[in-house]
Design an enzyme around this catalytic site. Structure first.
Site, PDB file in Angstrom:
ATOM      1  N   GLU A 126      43.943  48.689  29.377  1.00  0.00           N
ATOM      2  CA  GLU A 126      44.635  47.401  29.446  1.00  0.00           C
ATOM      3  C   GLU A 126      44.242  46.510  28.276  1.00  0.00           C
ATOM      4  O   GLU A 126      45.094  45.891  27.623  1.00  0.00           O
ATOM      5  CB  GLU A 126      44.306  46.696  30.761  1.00  0.00           C
ATOM      6  CG  GLU A 126      44.913  45.304  30.871  1.00  0.00           C
ATOM      7  CD  GLU A 126      44.362  44.487  32.012  1.00  0.00           C
ATOM      8  OE1 GLU A 126      44.054  43.302  31.803  1.00  0.00           O
ATOM      9  OE2 GLU A 126      44.230  45.042  33.129  1.00  0.00           O
ATOM     10  N   CYS A 190      44.626  38.700  37.654  1.00  0.00           N
ATOM     11  CA  CYS A 190      45.591  39.157  38.657  1.00  0.00           C
ATOM     12  C   CYS A 190      45.333  38.418  39.971  1.00  0.00           C
ATOM     13  O   CYS A 190      44.207  38.438  40.487  1.00  0.00           O
ATOM     14  CB  CYS A 190      45.442  40.665  38.857  1.00  0.00           C
ATOM     15  SG  CYS A 190      46.286  41.305  40.309  1.00  0.00           S
ATOM     16  N   SER A 218      38.278  53.045  37.810  1.00  0.00           N
ATOM     17  CA  SER A 218      39.013  51.823  38.121  1.00  0.00           C
ATOM     18  C   SER A 218      38.155  50.586  37.870  1.00  0.00           C
ATOM     19  O   SER A 218      37.134  50.373  38.524  1.00  0.00           O
ATOM     20  CB  SER A 218      39.467  51.832  39.592  1.00  0.00           C
ATOM     21  OG  SER A 218      39.928  50.558  39.987  1.00  0.00           O
ATOM     22  N   SER A 262      44.081  50.325  43.359  1.00  0.00           N
ATOM     23  CA  SER A 262      44.761  51.608  43.171  1.00  0.00           C
ATOM     24  C   SER A 262      44.458  52.601  44.284  1.00  0.00           C
ATOM     25  O   SER A 262      44.751  53.794  44.155  1.00  0.00           O
ATOM     26  CB  SER A 262      44.354  52.219  41.816  1.00  0.00           C
ATOM     27  OG  SER A 262      44.695  51.375  40.747  1.00  0.00           O
TER      28      SER A 262
END
Length: 285
Positions: A126, A190, A218, A262
């Site tokens: 990202e 987020c 993650s 996720s």
């Protein structure tokens, strides 16, 4: 043992959207479908998609001519999308909208003459994509020490890796404010990840131990475990229910569970089921 699952655990909006788009692409495509890197950071989901025919490529060079390319939820730089189009590929972009916003803010800040600072992991896909939207001109840092070591920047623009904790970025931003004359900060965290961390942190002090479920690659799962450890040192991070052992839960009668953005519901359910069936283990005399 008593098991309590934190609110907001598991799949976030961005991940659900990426999975939906990838499934629709596989249903409709007649030829090869490839993802540039894992669609999301969860090994079970990636494996399931591979069984359905979604191939994973490591670079543009590995993509097949005429294939459909799925841009993963972490996003990519503009040159990657341009290269895919030039190669004649059909592009399906599943980039999380929060990540897209971070990319747009970073690009706009550079265009307006600011030096961009990205708070995040320089190696995370990202962050790599966000930096690419500044033509590689952004500075990436992730600690107060790194912020304090910066040379003075007259005009600074700041964005965050979307999965970071609000506590972490507030601390680093506090240091950055001393390193610039004009500092523009865009909150690119987020919302779903922030809510997930909040409910997990509220639960952690109320239980004897916390189990955090998610892929080891993650970032948001790692952040979730980190923020929980600040209020309860007994935190276990796992990918699969099979990793749970009764020995680790010695003296534990009440356990909390949360999961990264996720992590599929069925994986969380397996963990809860296994924990529920465990008998409390007394503390050794």
């Amino acid at each position: 043992m008593d098991v309590i699952v934190a609110d907001n655990a598991g799949f976030c909006f961005g991940v659900k959207r990426a999975i939906k788009m990838a499934n629709e692409t596989l249903d409709q495509a007649s030829g090869t479908v490839q993802a540039l890197g894992p669609l999301i950071h969860n090994p079970q989901v990636v494996a399931a998609f591979q069984r359905r025919g979604l191939q994973v490529a490591g670079s543009l060079e590995e993509l097949s001519t005429g294939a459909t390319i799925v841009i993963r939820s972490h996003g990519v730089g503009p040159e990657v999308k341009k290269g895919a189009v030039e190669k004649g590929l059909r592009v399906v972009d599943t980039t999380c909208p929060f990540v897209t916003k971070a990319q747009e803010y970073a690009g706009r800040l550079i265009a307006d003459g600011y030096k961009v600072v990205v708070i995040g992991d320089a190696h995370h896909p990202e962050v790599v994509g966000i930096v690419a939207h500044t033509s590689g001109k952004a500075i990436v840092l992730d600690t107060i020490a790194e912020a304090n070591a910066l040379k003075f920047i007259p005009r600074m623009g700041v964005v965050f890796q979307t999965t970071h904790s609000i506590m972490h970025v507030q601390e680093v931003v506090g240091a950055l404010l001393k390193r610039g004359k004009e500092v523009r900060v865009f909150n690119t965290l987020c919302g779903a990840t922030t809510a997930m961390q909040k409910t997990a942190v509220e639960l952690a002090p109320e239980v004897d131990a916390m189990v955090i479920v998610g892929g080891r690659q993650s970032a948001n799962t790692a952040q979730l475990a980190e923020v929980c450890r600040k209020v309860n040192p007994r935190v276990l991070m796992i990918e699969f229910a099979a990793e749970l052992t009764t020995e680790w839960f010695s003296g534990v009668r009440r356990v909390g569970v949360s999961a990264g953005a996720s992590t599929p519901d069925e994986v969380i359910a397996e963990v809860v089921d296994r924990l529920t069936q465990m008998e409390p283990v007394p503390i050794p005399a």
